[in-house]
Write an enzyme that holds these catalytic residues in place. Structure first.
Site, PDB file in Angstrom:
ATOM      1  N   CYS A 190     -26.041 -37.092 -19.270  1.00  0.00           N
ATOM      2  CA  CYS A 190     -25.748 -35.670 -19.469  1.00  0.00           C
ATOM      3  C   CYS A 190     -25.891 -35.300 -20.950  1.00  0.00           C
ATOM      4  O   CYS A 190     -27.012 -35.224 -21.447  1.00  0.00           O
ATOM      5  CB  CYS A 190     -24.367 -35.338 -18.907  1.00  0.00           C
ATOM      6  SG  CYS A 190     -24.109 -33.561 -18.654  1.00  0.00           S
ATOM      7  N   PRO A 197      16.094 -46.948  -8.895  1.00  0.00           N
ATOM      8  CA  PRO A 197      15.175 -45.799  -8.941  1.00  0.00           C
ATOM      9  C   PRO A 197      14.437 -45.579  -7.619  1.00  0.00           C
ATOM     10  O   PRO A 197      14.243 -44.435  -7.194  1.00  0.00           O
ATOM     11  CB  PRO A 197      14.205 -46.170 -10.064  1.00  0.00           C
ATOM     12  CG  PRO A 197      14.986 -47.092 -10.943  1.00  0.00           C
ATOM     13  CD  PRO A 197      15.832 -47.884 -10.002  1.00  0.00           C
ATOM     14  N   ARG A 240     -24.628 -27.036 -18.269  1.00  0.00           N
ATOM     15  CA  ARG A 240     -25.127 -25.679 -18.477  1.00  0.00           C
ATOM     16  C   ARG A 240     -26.431 -25.641 -19.265  1.00  0.00           C
ATOM     17  O   ARG A 240     -27.167 -24.673 -19.210  1.00  0.00           O
ATOM     18  CB  ARG A 240     -24.086 -24.842 -19.232  1.00  0.00           C
ATOM     19  CG  ARG A 240     -22.895 -24.404 -18.418  1.00  0.00           C
ATOM     20  CD  ARG A 240     -22.097 -23.300 -19.121  1.00  0.00           C
ATOM     21  NE  ARG A 240     -21.055 -22.798 -18.241  1.00  0.00           N
ATOM     22  CZ  ARG A 240     -19.834 -23.306 -18.157  1.00  0.00           C
ATOM     23  NH1 ARG A 240     -19.507 -24.342 -18.911  1.00  0.00           N
ATOM     24  NH2 ARG A 240     -18.948 -22.804 -17.319  1.00  0.00           N
ATOM     25  N   ASP A 262      -9.212 -39.126  -8.533  1.00  0.00           N
ATOM     26  CA  ASP A 262      -8.865 -40.016  -7.420  1.00  0.00           C
ATOM     27  C   ASP A 262      -9.927 -40.002  -6.334  1.00  0.00           C
ATOM     28  O   ASP A 262     -10.066 -40.976  -5.586  1.00  0.00           O
ATOM     29  CB  ASP A 262      -7.509 -39.627  -6.822  1.00  0.00           C
ATOM     30  CG  ASP A 262      -6.340 -40.225  -7.596  1.00  0.00           C
ATOM     31  OD1 ASP A 262      -6.544 -41.249  -8.275  1.00  0.00           O
ATOM     32  OD2 ASP A 262      -5.234 -39.666  -7.536  1.00  0.00           O
ATOM     33  N   HIS A 315     -25.283 -37.252 -13.437  1.00  0.00           N
ATOM     34  CA  HIS A 315     -24.186 -38.207 -13.567  1.00  0.00           C
ATOM     35  C   HIS A 315     -24.317 -39.312 -12.519  1.00  0.00           C
ATOM     36  O   HIS A 315     -23.695 -39.242 -11.446  1.00  0.00           O
ATOM     37  CB  HIS A 315     -22.840 -37.490 -13.413  1.00  0.00           C
ATOM     38  CG  HIS A 315     -22.489 -36.620 -14.564  1.00  0.00           C
ATOM     39  ND1 HIS A 315     -21.790 -37.077 -15.665  1.00  0.00           N
ATOM     40  CD2 HIS A 315     -22.769 -35.313 -14.801  1.00  0.00           C
ATOM     41  CE1 HIS A 315     -21.637 -36.087 -16.526  1.00  0.00           C
ATOM     42  NE2 HIS A 315     -22.225 -35.011 -16.037  1.00  0.00           N
ATOM     43  N   GLY A 350      -0.573 -45.220  -9.315  1.00  0.00           N
ATOM     44  CA  GLY A 350      -1.756 -45.672  -8.603  1.00  0.00           C
ATOM     45  C   GLY A 350      -1.792 -45.242  -7.151  1.00  0.00           C
ATOM     46  O   GLY A 350      -2.268 -45.992  -6.291  1.00  0.00           O
ATOM     47  N   GLU A 380     -22.998 -42.137 -12.474  1.00  0.00           N
ATOM     48  CA  GLU A 380     -21.747 -42.890 -12.287  1.00  0.00           C
ATOM     49  C   GLU A 380     -20.975 -42.442 -11.058  1.00  0.00           C
ATOM     50  O   GLU A 380     -20.099 -43.172 -10.573  1.00  0.00           O
ATOM     51  CB  GLU A 380     -20.856 -42.771 -13.535  1.00  0.00           C
ATOM     52  CG  GLU A 380     -20.264 -41.400 -13.796  1.00  0.00           C
ATOM     53  CD  GLU A 380     -21.120 -40.498 -14.654  1.00  0.00           C
ATOM     54  OE1 GLU A 380     -20.576 -39.574 -15.286  1.00  0.00           O
ATOM     55  OE2 GLU A 380     -22.357 -40.708 -14.691  1.00  0.00           O
TER      56      GLU A 380
END
Length: 540
Positions: free
Chosen positions: A381, A190, A462, A71, A507, A16, A509
């Site tokens: 889309c 670790p 496209r 990200d 798009h 994350g 979103e």
């Protein structure tokens, strides 16, 4: 001088770093600082545009048409940092630039090497975001410490403090402290090894953010601080969040990360204003309603493939004080199963984008079910193209209607290749990409939802709606309610006689935020809640 924060990761991937970087950007902005965000990816691809969603997840598109890492979606959802193609660099893009300069003779006959030529190019890419209008640049490094392909990037950020002053740079390292059930204890080794690797490269982290399932505890924090050469206050616990990723900024504030950053970088800033964010979290934790949305896609098993879709549905739910329950349906399942059975109990249907013909017939069945059963339908889309194909087949009686992407010999190519795509041979960055204007038809569902006559949305495709079929479809009930300013390209279609049936070529979103949901998602969830009320008799 602009300050720089570098966020690295260790122990394992998928910890994350993107969320943590975005959350740091969020809390610094809330203190009045001007922030820029950036992601450096070690893979050799020039950008993720040609990569499979199964390997890379979602390709996040910016206004300028850059195809970037997912990200950057976190960056835009958590901050107001303006993003561009300079916000995401890969090894491939860096090496390509250096090779192009070498071909042009710009190295004056010298031997081109990783150090200094590649590292200098990386440093230039980072420092490019600095300037008088920027207080802090946050640069996230993809991968984990120890990855071979990431070494040039680590070497470059090691050098940057030598160029601009150590007091202007802050290194934050994100690691994992796993809990071993057999031993019934957290293990810090670790993390110690990860920091040790980073120090061998020449980077001493200033802050350690520790991901953990369980409380870290004082003893473990002190042990980590001692063996990693850190102050105890610089070991920040970041426990898994119970309700939402949007709790992360508040958790970091609770552990004093914002104050620590300001002190270590010598920055004067205002108080942290998070009242609206805290109110958002309260709504997330205490929803008044639940609504179920079916998402019919071809990459369902890889959740990151539709990351922004899922987040945008959540955002719309937040604004309606509702929890959105997503029913993920593999499109191929609907090619064999009965749509009424698979979609039973859902309150809305969303068909997202994708490429290739696998699962297309299942998506067509889903769109038909939504149209014939008054189920709110949102196509994005490919989801728009699916709606057009389904309408042509089952309403216009063109049984072989299709997209030329799936059938080059279809007698009714209701979806066809964009004219400027016909001569394209390269795959990378060759689609219709980025922000494009769209004019809305007055009094349409689209216009009422946006409350504007013109909008700008991001594209990545496209193929397009074939204008030869526009009037025939309008006469039968599927109308174009949004189009390019020159009227040539259909951007939005809808069915006015349906409770809520709308599909877009772009798009949306990519322009939704947790405290400012996209209007189309907001309206879609509102329609789904109304459908649920009609179905159950409940008051929503």
């Amino acid at each position: 001088m602009t300050k720089h924060i570098f966020v690295t990761g260790g122990v394992v991937s998928s910890l994350g770093k993107g969320l943590t970087s975005a959350s740091i950007g969020c809390i610094l902005e809330r203190r009045g600082l001007r922030v820029r965000m950036q992601k450096l990816d070690p893979y050799i691809n020039v950008d993720p545009g040609t990569m499979s969603p199964y390997q890379h997840g979602e390709v996040y598109v910016l206004d300028d048409g850059a195809e970037t890492d997912l990200d950057l979606g976190h960056y835009e959802r958590f901050t107001n940092s303006p993003l561009s193609r300079d916000s995401n660099f890969t090894s491939g893009r860096i090496y390509l630039r250096v090779i192009e300069k070498e071909r042009q003779g710009k190295y004056l006959g010298g031997t081109v090497q990783v150090v200094p030529h590649i590292t200098d190019e990386i440093k230039a890419s980072v420092l490019k975001l600095a300037g008088p209008e920027v207080d802090v640049v946050i640069t996230e490094l993809g991968g984990t410490v120890g990855d071979i392909e990431g070494l040039p990037f680590l070497e470059a950020i090691r050098q940057i403090p030598l160029d601009i002053g150590r007091e202007n740079c802050l290194f934050i390292h994100l690691t994992l402290v796993p809990y071993l059930k057999a031993a019934k204890e957290l293990k810090t080794k670790p993390t110690q090894h990860s920091v040790q690797q980073l120090r061998q490269i020449g980077i001493q982290p200033d802050v350690l953010i520790v991901r953990t399932e369980r409380p870290l505890g004082r003893d473990n924090a002190e042990k980590i601080a001692l063996f990693c050469n850190l102050e105890k206050r610089a070991v920040i616990e970041e426990r898994d969040k119970e309700f939402s990723i949007y709790e992360v900024p508040l958790g970091l504030i609770d552990h004093g990360l914002d104050l620590l950053i300001l002190q270590k970088l010598g920055i004067q800033a205002g108080t942290c204003e998070m009242d609206d964010w805290e109110e958002l979290i309260q709504r997330i934790r205490n929803p008044e309603h639940e609504v179920t949305i079916a998402v019919v896609g071809k990459y369902i098993e890889h959740r990151d493939a539709y990351k922004s879709i899922y987040e945008s549905l959540d955002h719309a739910g937040f604004s309606h004080n509702s929890r959105v329950i997503v029913k993920r349906i593999e499109a191929e399942e609907l090619e064999e199963a009965d749509a009424a059975t698979v979609l039973a109990g859902v309150d809305g249907l969303l068909v997202p984008g994708g490429f290739g013909m696998r699962g297309v017939e299942g998506k067509i069945q889903a769109a038909r079910y939504a149209r014939e059963n008054n189920l709110p339908y949102f196509g994005i889309c490919l989801g728009m193209q699916i709606a057009v194909i389904e309408f042509a087949r089952n309403v216009l009686n063109h049984p072989d209607a299709n997209s030329t992407e799936f059938d080059g010999n279809t007698p009714d190519p209701v979806i066809c290749l964009l004219e400027d795509q016909k001569s394209v041979t390269l795959k990378g960055a060759s689609m219709r990409l980025g922000a494009q204007p769209c004019d809305l038809v007055e009094d349409s569902l689209a216009a009422r939802t946006y409350r504007q006559s013109s909008v700008s949305e991001r594209h990545r495709h496209r193929y397009e709606f074939n204008p030869k079929y526009r009037q025939e479809m309008a006469d039968a009930g599927l109308v174009v309610s949004g189009q390019s300013p020159d009227g040539k390209l259909a951007e939005i279609v809808e069915i006015p006689d349906h409770p809520w049936f709308l599909a877009v070529q772009f798009h949306p979103e990519f322009k939704s935020k947790p405290n400012l949901p996209h209007p189309l998602f907001h309206s879609f969830i509102e329609a789904a809640l109304q459908r649920q009320g009609e179905r159950t008799g409940a008051s929503v």
